[in-house]
Scaffold this motif. Sequence first.
Motif, short mmCIF file in Angstrom:
data_model
loop_
_atom_site.label_atom_id
_atom_site.label_comp_id
_atom_site.label_asym_id
_atom_site.label_seq_id
_atom_site.Cartn_x
_atom_site.Cartn_y
_atom_site.Cartn_z
N ALA A 15 0.84 -1.21 0.00
CA ALA A 15 0.00 0.00 0.00
C ALA A 15 0.87 1.25 0.00
N VAL A 16 1.94 1.27 0.81
CA VAL A 16 2.84 2.43 0.82
C VAL A 16 3.57 2.54 -0.51
N LYS A 17 4.01 1.40 -1.05
CA LYS A 17 4.74 1.41 -2.31
C LYS A 17 3.86 1.94 -3.44
N ASN A 18 2.60 1.53 -3.47
CA ASN A 18 1.72 1.90 -4.58
C ASN A 18 1.18 3.33 -4.44
N THR A 19 0.99 3.79 -3.21
CA THR A 19 0.44 5.14 -3.03
C THR A 19 1.53 6.19 -2.85
N GLY A 20 2.73 5.75 -2.43
CA GLY A 20 3.81 6.70 -2.19
C GLY A 20 3.58 7.53 -0.96
N SER A 21 2.73 7.03 -0.04
CA SER A 21 2.39 7.84 1.13
C SER A 21 1.95 6.93 2.27
N PHE A 22 2.47 7.17 3.48
CA PHE A 22 2.03 6.41 4.64
C PHE A 22 0.59 6.78 5.00
N HIS A 23 0.26 8.06 4.83
CA HIS A 23 -1.09 8.52 5.14
C HIS A 23 -2.12 7.87 4.21
N PRO A 61 10.69 4.49 -2.62
CA PRO A 61 11.10 3.10 -2.40
C PRO A 61 12.57 2.91 -2.72
N THR A 62 13.24 2.09 -1.92
CA THR A 62 14.63 1.76 -2.18
C THR A 62 14.71 0.60 -3.16
#
Length: 297
Positions: A15-23, A61-62
Amino acid sequence: MSINYDFGDLEAFLAVKNTGSFHAAAEQLNLSQSAVTRRIRKLELVLDSVLFERTTRAVKPTLAAKRLQARAEAILEDARETTRAMRDESVAFAHQRGAVVTVAVIPSVLNRLIFPALRGFHAVGHTARLRLLDGSANEVADAVSSGEADFGLCPIPLIDPQTVFEPLFDDPMVLAVPKDHDLAHIGRVGWHALSDVPLILPARGTGNRLLIDEAMAKARMPLLWTFEVGRTTTALDLVAGGFGVAPLPLSAVGVAEVAVCEINAPEIARPVGLLSRLGQSETAAVTALKEAIRAAV
Protein backbone atom coordinates in the motif's frame (compact mmCIF):
# COMPACT_ATOMS: atom_id res chain seq x y z
CA MET A 1 15.28 -19.19 9.90
CA SER A 2 12.05 -18.04 11.52
CA ILE A 3 9.62 -15.86 9.59
CA ASN A 4 8.53 -12.99 11.81
CA TYR A 5 6.28 -11.07 9.45
CA ASP A 6 2.77 -11.77 8.22
CA PHE A 7 0.40 -11.00 5.36
CA GLY A 8 -0.69 -7.76 7.00
CA ASP A 9 2.88 -6.48 6.96
CA LEU A 10 3.18 -7.26 3.25
CA GLU A 11 -0.16 -5.57 2.53
CA ALA A 12 1.03 -2.44 4.35
CA PHE A 13 4.28 -2.46 2.36
CA LEU A 14 2.48 -2.72 -0.97
CA ALA A 15 0.00 0.00 0.00
CA VAL A 16 2.84 2.43 0.82
CA LYS A 17 4.74 1.41 -2.31
CA ASN A 18 1.72 1.90 -4.58
CA THR A 19 0.44 5.14 -3.03
CA GLY A 20 3.81 6.70 -2.19
CA SER A 21 2.39 7.84 1.13
CA PHE A 22 2.03 6.41 4.64
CA HIS A 23 -1.09 8.52 5.14
CA ALA A 24 -2.75 7.30 1.93
CA ALA A 25 -1.77 3.70 2.72
CA ALA A 26 -3.37 3.99 6.16
CA GLU A 27 -6.64 5.23 4.64
CA GLN A 28 -6.59 2.44 2.04
CA LEU A 29 -6.11 -0.24 4.70
CA ASN A 30 -8.43 1.41 7.23
CA LEU A 31 -5.57 1.60 9.75
CA SER A 32 -3.91 4.40 11.65
CA GLN A 33 -0.78 5.90 10.13
CA SER A 34 1.22 4.79 13.17
CA ALA A 35 0.04 1.19 12.65
CA VAL A 36 1.25 1.26 9.04
CA THR A 37 4.57 2.74 10.18
CA ARG A 38 5.02 -0.05 12.75
CA ARG A 39 4.39 -2.71 10.11
CA ILE A 40 6.94 -1.23 7.73
CA ARG A 41 9.53 -0.96 10.49
CA LYS A 42 8.85 -4.59 11.44
CA LEU A 43 9.49 -5.69 7.86
CA GLU A 44 12.67 -3.64 7.64
CA LEU A 45 13.99 -5.20 10.85
CA VAL A 46 13.15 -8.74 9.74
CA LEU A 47 14.60 -8.29 6.26
CA ASP A 48 17.51 -6.16 7.53
CA SER A 49 16.84 -3.71 4.71
CA VAL A 50 15.60 -0.14 4.43
CA LEU A 51 12.48 -0.18 2.26
CA PHE A 52 11.60 3.50 2.02
CA GLU A 53 13.55 6.75 2.13
CA ARG A 54 11.39 9.20 4.05
CA THR A 55 11.64 12.93 3.49
CA THR A 56 9.31 15.74 4.41
CA ARG A 57 8.03 15.82 0.85
CA ALA A 58 8.00 12.22 -0.36
CA VAL A 59 8.37 8.54 0.40
CA LYS A 60 10.70 6.87 -2.08
CA PRO A 61 11.10 3.10 -2.40
CA THR A 62 14.63 1.76 -2.18
CA LEU A 63 16.12 -0.92 -4.40
CA ALA A 64 15.25 -3.45 -1.70
CA ALA A 65 11.60 -2.35 -1.89
CA LYS A 66 11.55 -2.79 -5.64
CA ARG A 67 12.96 -6.30 -5.28
CA LEU A 68 10.46 -7.15 -2.53
CA GLN A 69 7.40 -5.91 -4.45
CA ALA A 70 7.12 -8.83 -6.90
CA ARG A 71 7.65 -11.40 -4.16
CA ALA A 72 5.14 -9.73 -1.83
CA GLU A 73 2.51 -9.59 -4.59
CA ALA A 74 3.08 -13.28 -5.41
CA ILE A 75 2.84 -14.32 -1.74
CA LEU A 76 -0.42 -12.44 -1.21
CA GLU A 77 -1.95 -13.72 -4.45
CA ASP A 78 -1.09 -17.31 -3.48
CA ALA A 79 -2.73 -16.74 -0.09
CA ARG A 80 -5.88 -15.32 -1.70
CA GLU A 81 -6.04 -18.21 -4.17
CA THR A 82 -5.67 -20.73 -1.36
CA THR A 83 -8.48 -19.04 0.58
CA ARG A 84 -10.76 -19.01 -2.48
CA ALA A 85 -10.05 -22.68 -3.20
CA MET A 86 -10.71 -23.75 0.38
CA ARG A 87 -13.98 -21.83 0.51
CA ASP A 88 -15.10 -23.31 -2.80
CA GLU A 89 -14.34 -26.84 -1.57
CA SER A 90 -16.16 -26.22 1.70
CA VAL A 91 -19.25 -25.08 -0.19
CA ALA A 92 -19.04 -28.12 -2.47
CA PHE A 93 -18.73 -30.54 0.45
CA ALA A 94 -21.57 -28.85 2.30
CA HIS A 95 -23.71 -29.19 -0.82
CA GLN A 96 -22.89 -32.87 -1.08
CA ARG A 97 -23.75 -33.44 2.56
CA GLY A 98 -27.05 -31.70 2.07
CA ALA A 99 -27.79 -33.50 -1.18
CA VAL A 100 -27.18 -37.03 0.14
CA VAL A 101 -28.94 -38.59 3.12
CA THR A 102 -27.48 -41.87 4.38
CA VAL A 103 -29.90 -44.17 6.19
CA ALA A 104 -28.96 -47.49 7.78
CA VAL A 105 -32.00 -49.74 7.71
CA ILE A 106 -33.10 -53.31 8.20
CA PRO A 107 -34.54 -54.50 4.85
CA SER A 108 -37.79 -55.69 6.40
CA VAL A 109 -39.05 -52.12 7.04
CA LEU A 110 -38.35 -50.78 3.56
CA ASN A 111 -41.87 -51.49 2.33
CA ARG A 112 -43.53 -50.37 5.56
CA LEU A 113 -41.63 -47.12 6.17
CA ILE A 114 -39.02 -46.09 3.61
CA PHE A 115 -41.11 -46.40 0.45
CA PRO A 116 -44.13 -44.34 1.67
CA ALA A 117 -41.81 -41.85 3.40
CA LEU A 118 -39.91 -41.26 0.15
CA ARG A 119 -43.13 -40.54 -1.70
CA GLY A 120 -44.05 -37.91 0.88
CA PHE A 121 -40.48 -36.56 0.95
CA HIS A 122 -40.41 -36.03 -2.81
CA ALA A 123 -44.00 -34.76 -2.96
CA VAL A 124 -43.08 -31.64 -0.98
CA GLY A 125 -40.13 -30.85 -3.25
CA HIS A 126 -37.10 -32.45 -1.56
CA THR A 127 -34.55 -33.70 -4.09
CA ALA A 128 -31.84 -35.16 -1.85
CA ARG A 129 -30.38 -38.46 -2.96
CA LEU A 130 -30.77 -41.40 -0.59
CA ARG A 131 -27.98 -43.83 0.28
CA LEU A 132 -29.36 -46.96 1.94
CA LEU A 133 -27.12 -49.14 4.10
CA ASP A 134 -29.25 -52.26 4.47
CA GLY A 135 -28.18 -54.75 7.08
CA SER A 136 -28.98 -56.43 10.37
CA ALA A 137 -30.06 -54.47 13.45
CA ASN A 138 -26.52 -54.69 14.83
CA GLU A 139 -25.08 -53.40 11.57
CA VAL A 140 -27.55 -50.51 11.59
CA ALA A 141 -26.57 -49.61 15.15
CA ASP A 142 -22.86 -49.72 14.26
CA ALA A 143 -23.37 -47.48 11.21
CA VAL A 144 -25.21 -44.87 13.27
CA SER A 145 -22.85 -44.87 16.26
CA SER A 146 -19.78 -44.62 13.98
CA GLY A 147 -21.25 -41.71 12.01
CA GLU A 148 -21.40 -43.65 8.75
CA ALA A 149 -25.18 -43.11 8.59
CA ASP A 150 -27.19 -39.96 9.34
CA PHE A 151 -29.70 -42.12 11.21
CA GLY A 152 -31.03 -45.65 11.31
CA LEU A 153 -34.29 -47.61 11.22
CA CYS A 154 -34.27 -50.82 13.22
CA PRO A 155 -35.65 -52.70 16.22
CA ILE A 156 -34.32 -51.39 19.50
CA PRO A 157 -30.64 -52.39 19.63
CA LEU A 158 -28.33 -52.87 22.57
CA ILE A 159 -28.17 -49.52 24.32
CA ASP A 160 -25.20 -47.44 23.17
CA PRO A 161 -24.47 -44.26 25.19
CA GLN A 162 -23.75 -42.45 21.90
CA THR A 163 -27.18 -43.13 20.37
CA VAL A 164 -30.82 -42.49 21.17
CA PHE A 165 -33.78 -44.66 20.10
CA GLU A 166 -37.16 -43.14 19.21
CA PRO A 167 -39.90 -45.84 19.03
CA LEU A 168 -42.20 -45.59 16.03
CA PHE A 169 -44.37 -48.72 16.13
CA ASP A 170 -44.59 -52.26 17.49
CA ASP A 171 -44.10 -54.86 14.77
CA PRO A 172 -46.05 -58.03 15.71
CA MET A 173 -44.65 -61.48 15.04
CA VAL A 174 -46.90 -63.39 12.62
CA LEU A 175 -46.72 -66.78 10.97
CA ALA A 176 -45.89 -66.93 7.25
CA VAL A 177 -47.36 -70.10 5.73
CA PRO A 178 -47.71 -71.51 2.19
CA LYS A 179 -50.92 -70.36 0.54
CA ASP A 180 -52.19 -73.93 0.20
CA HIS A 181 -51.36 -74.87 3.80
CA ASP A 182 -54.13 -75.77 6.26
CA LEU A 183 -53.04 -72.90 8.53
CA ALA A 184 -53.59 -70.42 5.67
CA HIS A 185 -57.35 -70.60 6.38
CA ILE A 186 -57.00 -70.00 10.13
CA GLY A 187 -56.85 -66.41 11.29
CA ARG A 188 -54.92 -67.10 14.48
CA VAL A 189 -52.72 -69.87 15.82
CA GLY A 190 -50.94 -70.52 19.10
CA TRP A 191 -47.23 -71.28 19.35
CA HIS A 192 -48.05 -74.66 20.84
CA ALA A 193 -49.65 -75.68 17.54
CA LEU A 194 -46.33 -75.35 15.69
CA SER A 195 -44.78 -78.50 17.13
CA ASP A 196 -46.19 -80.67 14.35
CA VAL A 197 -45.13 -78.56 11.33
CA PRO A 198 -41.70 -77.96 9.79
CA LEU A 199 -40.56 -74.74 11.48
CA ILE A 200 -38.25 -72.16 9.92
CA LEU A 201 -36.55 -70.01 12.57
CA PRO A 202 -34.18 -67.04 12.34
CA ALA A 203 -30.54 -67.82 13.10
CA ARG A 204 -29.33 -67.64 16.67
CA GLY A 205 -28.00 -64.24 17.65
CA THR A 206 -30.35 -62.28 15.39
CA GLY A 207 -32.79 -59.84 16.94
CA ASN A 208 -35.87 -61.80 15.86
CA ARG A 209 -34.50 -65.04 17.26
CA LEU A 210 -33.69 -63.40 20.59
CA LEU A 211 -37.30 -62.16 20.83
CA ILE A 212 -38.67 -65.62 20.09
CA ASP A 213 -36.27 -67.45 22.44
CA GLU A 214 -36.97 -65.03 25.30
CA ALA A 215 -40.74 -65.39 24.90
CA MET A 216 -40.56 -69.18 24.65
CA ALA A 217 -38.33 -69.37 27.72
CA LYS A 218 -40.82 -67.32 29.74
CA ALA A 219 -43.67 -69.53 28.52
CA ARG A 220 -41.55 -72.66 29.09
CA MET A 221 -42.40 -73.76 25.59
CA PRO A 222 -39.47 -75.26 23.66
CA LEU A 223 -39.45 -74.98 19.85
CA LEU A 224 -37.93 -77.56 17.52
CA TRP A 225 -36.86 -76.12 14.19
CA THR A 226 -36.44 -77.85 10.83
CA PHE A 227 -34.66 -74.93 9.13
CA GLU A 228 -32.55 -72.18 10.66
CA VAL A 229 -31.75 -69.27 8.33
CA GLY A 230 -29.87 -66.00 8.51
CA ARG A 231 -32.03 -63.89 6.23
CA THR A 232 -35.73 -63.16 6.23
CA THR A 233 -35.84 -63.43 2.44
CA THR A 234 -34.51 -66.99 2.68
CA ALA A 235 -37.22 -67.89 5.19
CA LEU A 236 -39.90 -66.46 2.89
CA ASP A 237 -38.51 -68.38 -0.10
CA LEU A 238 -38.68 -71.62 1.90
CA VAL A 239 -42.26 -70.87 2.95
CA ALA A 240 -43.31 -70.02 -0.62
CA GLY A 241 -41.70 -73.29 -1.75
CA GLY A 242 -43.86 -75.25 0.67
CA PHE A 243 -41.03 -76.38 2.97
CA GLY A 244 -42.44 -75.08 6.24
CA VAL A 245 -43.84 -72.14 8.19
CA ALA A 246 -41.88 -69.18 9.58
CA PRO A 247 -42.55 -66.77 12.46
CA LEU A 248 -41.59 -63.35 11.14
CA PRO A 249 -42.33 -59.69 11.92
CA LEU A 250 -45.39 -58.52 9.99
CA SER A 251 -43.48 -55.77 8.19
CA ALA A 252 -40.99 -58.36 6.95
CA VAL A 253 -43.64 -60.35 5.12
CA GLY A 254 -44.58 -57.42 2.88
CA VAL A 255 -45.96 -58.54 -0.48
CA ALA A 256 -44.38 -61.99 -0.40
CA GLU A 257 -46.27 -64.85 -2.06
CA VAL A 258 -47.30 -66.38 1.26
CA ALA A 259 -50.30 -66.40 3.57
CA VAL A 260 -50.19 -64.86 7.04
CA CYS A 261 -51.92 -65.69 10.29
CA GLU A 262 -51.55 -64.19 13.74
CA ILE A 263 -49.64 -65.95 16.50
CA ASN A 264 -50.68 -65.71 20.14
CA ALA A 265 -50.10 -67.38 23.48
CA PRO A 266 -47.74 -65.60 23.80
CA GLU A 267 -47.95 -62.60 21.51
CA ILE A 268 -44.54 -61.23 20.44
CA ALA A 269 -43.72 -57.84 18.94
CA ARG A 270 -40.51 -55.96 18.23
CA PRO A 271 -40.33 -52.18 18.78
CA VAL A 272 -39.08 -50.47 15.60
CA GLY A 273 -37.86 -46.89 15.58
CA LEU A 274 -35.41 -44.18 14.59
CA LEU A 275 -31.86 -44.52 15.86
CA SER A 276 -29.85 -41.29 15.99
CA ARG A 277 -26.45 -40.26 17.29
CA LEU A 278 -26.43 -37.93 20.28
CA GLY A 279 -25.20 -34.42 19.58
CA GLN A 280 -25.30 -34.85 15.81
CA SER A 281 -26.26 -31.79 13.77
CA GLU A 282 -28.78 -32.53 11.03
CA THR A 283 -29.16 -31.09 7.56
CA ALA A 284 -32.59 -29.89 6.52
CA ALA A 285 -32.92 -32.95 4.26
CA VAL A 286 -32.23 -35.36 7.14
CA THR A 287 -34.79 -33.64 9.35
CA ALA A 288 -37.37 -33.65 6.55
CA LEU A 289 -36.87 -37.35 5.81
CA LYS A 290 -37.26 -38.21 9.49
CA GLU A 291 -40.52 -36.28 9.55
CA ALA A 292 -41.70 -38.12 6.44
CA ILE A 293 -40.93 -41.44 8.12
CA ARG A 294 -42.87 -40.44 11.24
CA ALA A 295 -45.79 -39.46 9.02
CA ALA A 296 -45.61 -42.81 7.23
CA VAL A 297 -46.17 -44.63 10.52
